[in-house]
Design an enzyme around this catalytic site. Structure first.
Site, PDB file in Angstrom:
ATOM      1  N   PRO A 281       1.141  -2.103   5.680  1.00 40.35           N
ATOM      2  CA  PRO A 281       2.044  -3.297   5.756  1.00 40.35           C
ATOM      3  C   PRO A 281       2.221  -4.093   4.545  1.00 40.35           C
ATOM      4  CG  PRO A 281      -0.091  -3.728   6.709  1.00 40.35           C
ATOM      5  CD  PRO A 281      -0.250  -2.338   6.147  1.00 40.35           C
ATOM      6  N   LEU A 282       3.490  -3.779   3.832  1.00 42.51           N
ATOM      7  CA  LEU A 282       3.767  -4.539   2.574  1.00 42.51           C
ATOM      8  C   LEU A 282       4.516  -5.891   2.833  1.00 42.51           C
ATOM      9  CD1 LEU A 282       4.703  -1.017   1.191  1.00 42.51           C
ATOM     10  CD2 LEU A 282       2.639  -2.222   0.584  1.00 42.51           C
ATOM     11  N   CYS A 366      -5.983 -10.304   2.984  1.00 39.85           N
ATOM     12  CA  CYS A 366      -5.252 -10.794   2.271  1.00 39.85           C
ATOM     13  C   CYS A 366      -5.737 -11.776   1.200  1.00 39.85           C
ATOM     14  CB  CYS A 366      -4.121 -11.703   3.086  1.00 39.85           C
ATOM     15  SG  CYS A 366      -2.888 -12.346   2.207  1.00 39.85           S
ATOM     16  N   ASN A 467      -7.840   3.081   1.307  1.00 40.69           N
ATOM     17  CA  ASN A 467      -6.677   2.532   0.589  1.00 40.69           C
ATOM     18  C   ASN A 467      -6.822   2.080  -0.721  1.00 40.69           C
ATOM     19  OD1 ASN A 467      -5.263  -0.409   0.758  1.00 40.69           O
ATOM     20  ND2 ASN A 467      -4.219   1.312   0.465  1.00 40.69           N
TER      21      ASN A 467
END
Length: 620
Positions: A281-282, A366, A467
């Site tokens: 999710p960018l 985040c 990731n």
């Protein structure tokens, strides 16, 4: 006599500079020659276009021989004060779409309806006057009209000539209209009725209130027992329900379906995450048109951009737009961010009741200050008690699996993910994604895949996705050897979205510049479908295209490399491509990205401004 810059180029031809990709010597060049070629070719192409136009256009084109004053040259090299631009460009210009069209045609005119506002309407109702003032069309064919048989933007479309009669009537292709009749291409749109109820706070959250009441009761009991010197463990609604079931009278006989249902009140929909390629999710760039491009190249799992749970609960249209799902996204999730159990649980119930998703993801990785300082994102990793309540609360109200995305930790040399993962297994998480960097590291160092390997073993049997730093199928193969259940690709997909095809076919794709331009054309067409083909939609599509080009320019064609594959931490030196278009796509100058956008979406407005969101040199 050679200049200092040319000497440096010759040195790099022998030994690649530290941190730079090794490119074949015949393609290396200097900064001045690189930009000189692009500028001369661009000016000559403009002169060719001018010579083909009529006398009126020729008179307008004479000014093109002089430097264009409407746009300043912007690049990554620095600023007049000599300081390097780094990090997020928070002071970049935010030009609203309303600035691009002075007068808009009333929507009722486009739909051939009577305007409900009559003389009080602020929009234009004079079609002839509007068409005279409207910017010229971009192209001869309208993608929306050719695909769906009709264009909802009618006369306001920037390709209106393709579907407008001389008397300003919109045309339709009946056969295509019939094919798409009753078919919902994009799901998860927020209705006006739901938005109204959210703003009036009249939406019911029955499951959430039940769970939050349990938390409140446990807190009160803990306080009372705390006064007596006893410690009360944190429990959840799931634990409460299991306690009630254990108190039931035992029966003798075969186990029936009814008994199984009672024992499993929160049975989830199953999603097979094993060995899948997950598009991360960018934020900003991971929009619906970009996800459609990646789906065409083989992405298995897609996820919407991070959405703030408080904004979703307040009915913000811009935040709900992040939840939209295209019909081609067969395994799709929504990522939410928050820092409190009450808002996150209610948000999960809202999503569960009003959207079609396959899983919901909690963003606890985040790194940005705005989120972290409020206790969200990476902040959740250090607030284990609240994190547990959020996970259990969301799990209780959701009918789909709940996943979590984390980093190695907050501080660079203090990893804490290995401590959290065993606890998450008891909280009911269905899948964990681990980004191999801490919050402090951001993108300054390579991802720690050795640590990801350790965490993958701790997470078993729950799937754990790794990731970080995957830019080729070789990187992906090494990542799979670590024992992860799958891999998530973020920057690698932005730099080259065809990476999913490369991984599945185990090859290095020496993609041509024309093929890359076709990908950009697809994105532009998907953007016109999503944001609209009127002036506002075109300029919004252009803005997101330019944001993406700030990553695409980092790609180095396979045929130019001395050593394959390109590494994500290697920055490209100045080089000449095998043709003009390939050279243009290698430019890290904003002006050149705008030139590429003009090939697809026509000339930019005179008041157009753009600076990319990500100005940091991520390779250092």
């Amino acid at each position: 006599m050679e200049t200092a810059e040319e000497v440096n180029v010759s040195k790099r031809a022998d030994v690649a500079a530290k941190g730079e990709a090794a490119i074949k010597p015949e393609f290396l060049t200097t900064k001045d020659k690189f930009h000189g070629l692009l500028d001369s070719e661009w000016q000559s192409s403009k002169r060719e276009k001018a010579s083909e136009s009529d006398a009126v256009e020729d008179s307008k084109e004479t000014s093109l021989e002089e430097p264009e004053p409407k746009r300043l040259k912007q690049n990554f090299e620095g600023r007049p004060d000599g300081k390097r631009l780094r990090g997020q460009n928070k002071s970049r210009p935010h030009t609203k779409p309303t600035a691009y069209d002075e007068k808009r045609l009333c929507h009722s005119i486009i739909q051939n309806k009577e305007c409900p506002f009559g003389a009080k309407c602020f929009f234009d109702h004079d079609i002839v006057k509007y068409m005279d003032s409207k910017p010229s069309d971009i192209g001869e064919t309208c993608h929306i009209y050719e695909t769906f048989g009709k264009c909802a933007y009618g006369l306001s479309c920037r390709f209106a000539k393709a579907h407008t009669t001389p008397d300003f009537k919109s045309m339709e292709k009946a056969d295509l209209v019939k094919v798409y009749e009753g078919r919902t291409m994009v799901k998860n749109n927020m209705s006006k009725e739901l938005q109204g109820r959210l703003r009036k706070r009249s939406v019911s959250f029955e499951k959430s209130e039940k769970y939050l009441k349990t938390l409140s009761d446990n807190k009160d009991k803990g306080a009372q027992q705390g006064d007596a010197g006893e410690k009360q463990p944190v429990s959840s609604e799931v634990q409460t329900s299991s306690d009630k079931q254990s108190a039931l009278v035992k029966t003798v006989g075969p186990l029936t379906d009814a008994d199984v249902i009672k024992l499993r009140p929160c049975e989830k929909k199953q999603v097979d995450f094993q060995d899948k390629l997950y598009l991360a999710p960018l934020t900003t760039c991971g929009n619906l048109p970009f996800r459609r491009v990646c789906k065409r190249f083989g992405a298995d799992i897609t996820c919407g951009e991070m959405a703030m749970c408080t904004n979703l609960l307040q009915g913000h249209q811009s935040e709900w737009a992040l939840l939209r799902r295209h019909e081609s996204e067969d395994v799709f999730g929504i990522q939410v961010e928050g820092s409190f159990p009450d808002t996150m649980t209610r948000c999960a119930e809202l999503i569960n009741n009003n959207t079609e998703v396959d899983f919901v993801d909690i963003n606890s990785g985040c790194p940005i200050d705005l989120v972290y300082n409020k206790g969200g994102g990476c902040g959740l990793m250090t607030r284990t008690r609240k994190f547990e309540r959020i996970v259990k609360g969301m799990n209780y109200v959701l009918d789909v699996p709940l996943t979590v995305k984390i980093r190695t930790g907050v501080q660079e040399k203090s990893n804490i993910a290995h401590k959290l993962i065993p606890e998450m297994k008891n909280w009911g998480v269905s899948m964990i994604t681990l980004h191999g960097r801490s919050r402090e590291q951001r993108y300054t160092k390579l991802a720690d895949w050795d640590y990801i390997t350790t965490c993958a073993k701790l997470a078993s049997p729950i799937p754990l996705f790794g990731n970080g730093d995957i830019l080729s199928y070789e990187d992906a193969m090494k990542a799979k050897e670590t024992g992860v259940s799958g891999i998530m690709i973020a920057r690698g997909a932005l730099i080259k979205p065809w990476i999913f095809t490369e991984i599945k076919e185990s090859r290095h794709w020496d993609i041509s510049s024309s093929e890359r331009l076709d990908i950009l054309k697809d994105f532009s067409n998907f953007g016109l479908e999503h944001w609209g083909s009127d002036t506002r939609g075109v300029e919004r599509t252009r803005t997101f295209l330019l944001e993406w080009l700030s990553f695409l320019c980092r790609y180095i064609p396979v045929g130019l490399l001395e050593r394959v594959p390109q590494k994500i931490n290697e920055r490209p030196p100045y080089y000449m491509g095998r043709n003009y278009l390939e050279t243009l796509m290698a430019s890290q100058n904003v002006e050149d990205w705008i030139r590429i956008s003009e090939m697809l979406l026509g000339p930019v407005p005179k008041n157009f401004e753009f600076l990319p969101k990500h100005k940091a040199n991520s390779y250092k």
